[in-house]
Design a protein around this motif. Structure first.
Motif, mmCIF file in Angstrom:
data_model
loop_
_atom_site.group_PDB
_atom_site.id
_atom_site.type_symbol
_atom_site.label_atom_id
_atom_site.label_comp_id
_atom_site.label_asym_id
_atom_site.label_seq_id
_atom_site.Cartn_x
_atom_site.Cartn_y
_atom_site.Cartn_z
ATOM 1 N N VAL A 46 49.949 53.495 74.297
ATOM 2 C CA VAL A 46 51.196 53.104 75.081
ATOM 3 C C VAL A 46 51.528 53.787 76.340
ATOM 4 O O VAL A 46 52.128 53.143 77.246
ATOM 5 C CB VAL A 46 52.542 53.045 74.004
ATOM 6 C CG1 VAL A 46 52.439 52.085 72.848
ATOM 7 C CG2 VAL A 46 52.672 54.237 73.747
ATOM 8 N N SER A 54 54.959 49.481 64.552
ATOM 9 C CA SER A 54 54.551 49.405 65.844
ATOM 10 C C SER A 54 54.957 50.768 66.630
ATOM 11 O O SER A 54 55.751 51.386 66.021
ATOM 12 C CB SER A 54 55.223 48.129 66.396
ATOM 13 O OG SER A 54 56.682 48.253 66.542
ATOM 14 N N VAL A 82 56.310 51.857 70.516
ATOM 15 C CA VAL A 82 56.924 51.300 71.830
ATOM 16 C C VAL A 82 56.965 52.548 73.020
ATOM 17 O O VAL A 82 57.051 53.748 72.392
ATOM 18 C CB VAL A 82 58.105 50.770 71.884
ATOM 19 C CG1 VAL A 82 58.290 49.441 70.930
ATOM 20 C CG2 VAL A 82 58.955 51.648 71.122
ATOM 21 N N ARG A 101 58.009 55.365 67.182
ATOM 22 C CA ARG A 101 57.419 54.313 66.258
ATOM 23 C C ARG A 101 58.668 53.704 65.471
ATOM 24 O O ARG A 101 59.473 54.247 65.405
ATOM 25 C CB ARG A 101 56.357 54.896 65.275
ATOM 26 C CG ARG A 101 55.197 55.548 65.812
ATOM 27 C CD ARG A 101 54.170 56.034 64.897
ATOM 28 N NE ARG A 101 53.070 56.650 65.102
ATOM 29 C CZ ARG A 101 51.922 56.598 64.691
ATOM 30 N NH1 ARG A 101 51.572 55.977 63.418
ATOM 31 N NH2 ARG A 101 50.713 57.127 65.368
ATOM 32 N N LYS A 102 58.372 52.134 65.402
ATOM 33 C CA LYS A 102 59.411 51.373 64.653
ATOM 34 C C LYS A 102 58.784 50.859 63.654
ATOM 35 O O LYS A 102 57.726 50.392 63.519
ATOM 36 C CB LYS A 102 59.841 50.378 65.714
ATOM 37 C CG LYS A 102 60.532 51.150 66.828
ATOM 38 C CD LYS A 102 61.147 49.786 67.703
ATOM 39 C CE LYS A 102 61.950 50.275 68.825
ATOM 40 N NZ LYS A 102 62.666 49.270 69.699
ATOM 41 N N LEU A 139 57.731 40.882 70.353
ATOM 42 C CA LEU A 139 57.257 42.293 70.771
ATOM 43 C C LEU A 139 57.936 42.533 72.050
ATOM 44 O O LEU A 139 58.031 41.713 72.927
ATOM 45 C CB LEU A 139 55.797 42.580 70.628
ATOM 46 C CG LEU A 139 55.073 42.386 69.331
ATOM 47 C CD1 LEU A 139 53.565 42.428 69.611
ATOM 48 C CD2 LEU A 139 55.465 43.445 68.332
ATOM 49 N N GLU A 140 58.159 43.854 72.070
ATOM 50 C CA GLU A 140 58.893 44.373 73.313
ATOM 51 C C GLU A 140 57.684 44.434 74.323
ATOM 52 O O GLU A 140 56.564 44.771 74.091
ATOM 53 C CB GLU A 140 59.556 45.626 73.103
ATOM 54 C CG GLU A 140 60.890 45.546 72.318
ATOM 55 C CD GLU A 140 61.444 47.054 71.960
ATOM 56 O OE1 GLU A 140 61.230 47.786 72.775
ATOM 57 O OE2 GLU A 140 62.136 47.114 71.040
ATOM 58 N N GLU A 142 54.877 46.922 73.825
ATOM 59 C CA GLU A 142 54.857 47.342 72.149
ATOM 60 C C GLU A 142 53.482 47.153 71.490
ATOM 61 O O GLU A 142 52.866 46.134 71.496
ATOM 62 C CB GLU A 142 55.910 46.731 71.533
ATOM 63 C CG GLU A 142 56.233 47.076 69.977
ATOM 64 C CD GLU A 142 57.336 46.339 69.511
ATOM 65 O OE1 GLU A 142 57.826 46.753 68.255
ATOM 66 O OE2 GLU A 142 57.810 45.527 70.030
#
Length: 275
Positions: A18, A134, A136, A146-147, A161-162, A165
């Motif tokens: 990322v 995921s 970001v 992390r989410k 998804l952002e 992400e």
């Protein structure tokens, strides 16, 4: 060929991936690459400056049981799930997606998050109430985070998804994989074709859960469908589900009436099998 110069970046961690996305405007994550290469070759207007290779990350290739939950990496090729005994409904579903050669490259995350509307691999995961993991990129100097999220909360016609992400994997309760299930898929010209209708049905006690693709130009899993399946004769349940679904799509491959008739036969057969 791809009309522009593309930077290839191989990363060793999701955090590195990322951060690379932040550093290269127009970058895209690469796992299977089927959709990226096809689109980039067809259109010079497709923004593609860098490819960030994430298929070697442990988080995206995982396929194991952890504390009663099955973990499925988003970069797993669909062919790895063809005959996998851990989730029979998922295996039956992905076998219908393209041919084996394409499934060697097409990934689980790519099928679910891609641009094609059918996204059949998501149906069993929606029925199992899967969660997603995921990562970001942080804003400014903020570190990546992390989410964990519920798939049904993020999936409305397609996965949301952002920007930047990165989808890492999905997880689901192991006991969901042993529920009685039925899978039906009908195409126009043969097994290697886009579906006119795909349905996945599971029974949980006396209740049913249904997820469908092809009837509308997006996959659908809705509580209204489960309520419609809750009581009555098979024919009455099918009628109630069709009413809840609304008018099916009509296109050059099949009319709305044909899809409705096909769905009626498929759902009736699946209900009888599980009853």
């Amino acid at each position: 060929m791809i009309a522009t110069d593309v930077t290839y970046i191989r990363v060793d961690s999701p955090e590195e991936a990322v951060l690379a996305w932040k550093a290269h405007p127009g970058a895209r994550y690469l796992a299977g690459g089927t959709e990226i290469t096809t689109t980039a070759r067809r259109s010079a207007a497709y923004p593609l400056t860098a490819l960030i290779d994430v298929k070697g990350l442990v988080d995206t290739q995982i396929l194991e049981n952890q504390a009663g939950r099955l973990i499925l990496g988003a970069a797993l090729p669909l062919s790895a799930l063809d005959d996998w005994p851990g989730f029979p409904l998922l295996s039956a579903t992905v076998k219908g997606v393209a041919d084996h050669t394409v499934r060697n490259r097409l990934t689980l995350g790519g099928n679910i998050a891609g641009m094609l509307p059918y996204r059949e691999a998501v149906l069993p995961l929606l029925l199992a109430d899967a969660a997603g993991l995921s990562i970001v990129p942080g804003v400014g100097s903020v570190a990546p985070s992390r989410k964990v999220w519920r798939l049904r909360d993020r999936f409305d016609k397609r996965l949301t998804l952002e920007p930047g992400e990165l989808l890492l994997n999905f997880s689901l309760p192991e006991d969901c994989t042993s529920l009685p299930w039925a899978h039906r898929r009908k195409t126009r010209i043969g097994p290697v074709d886009y579906p006119l209708v795909t349905l996945c049905l599971v029974r949980h006690g006396q209740a049913f859960r249904l997820a469908v693709s092809g009837v509308h130009p997006y996959p659908l899993r809705a509580d209204e469908l489960d309520v419609a399946l809750s009581a009555g004769a098979v024919s009455s349940r099918v009628d109630a589900v069709l009413e809840a679904l609304g008018t099916p799509r009509s296109d050059q491959r099949a009319s709305a009436d044909y899809r409705a008739a096909l769905f009626r036969l498929m759902l009736g057969s699946a209900l009888e099998e599980l009853s």
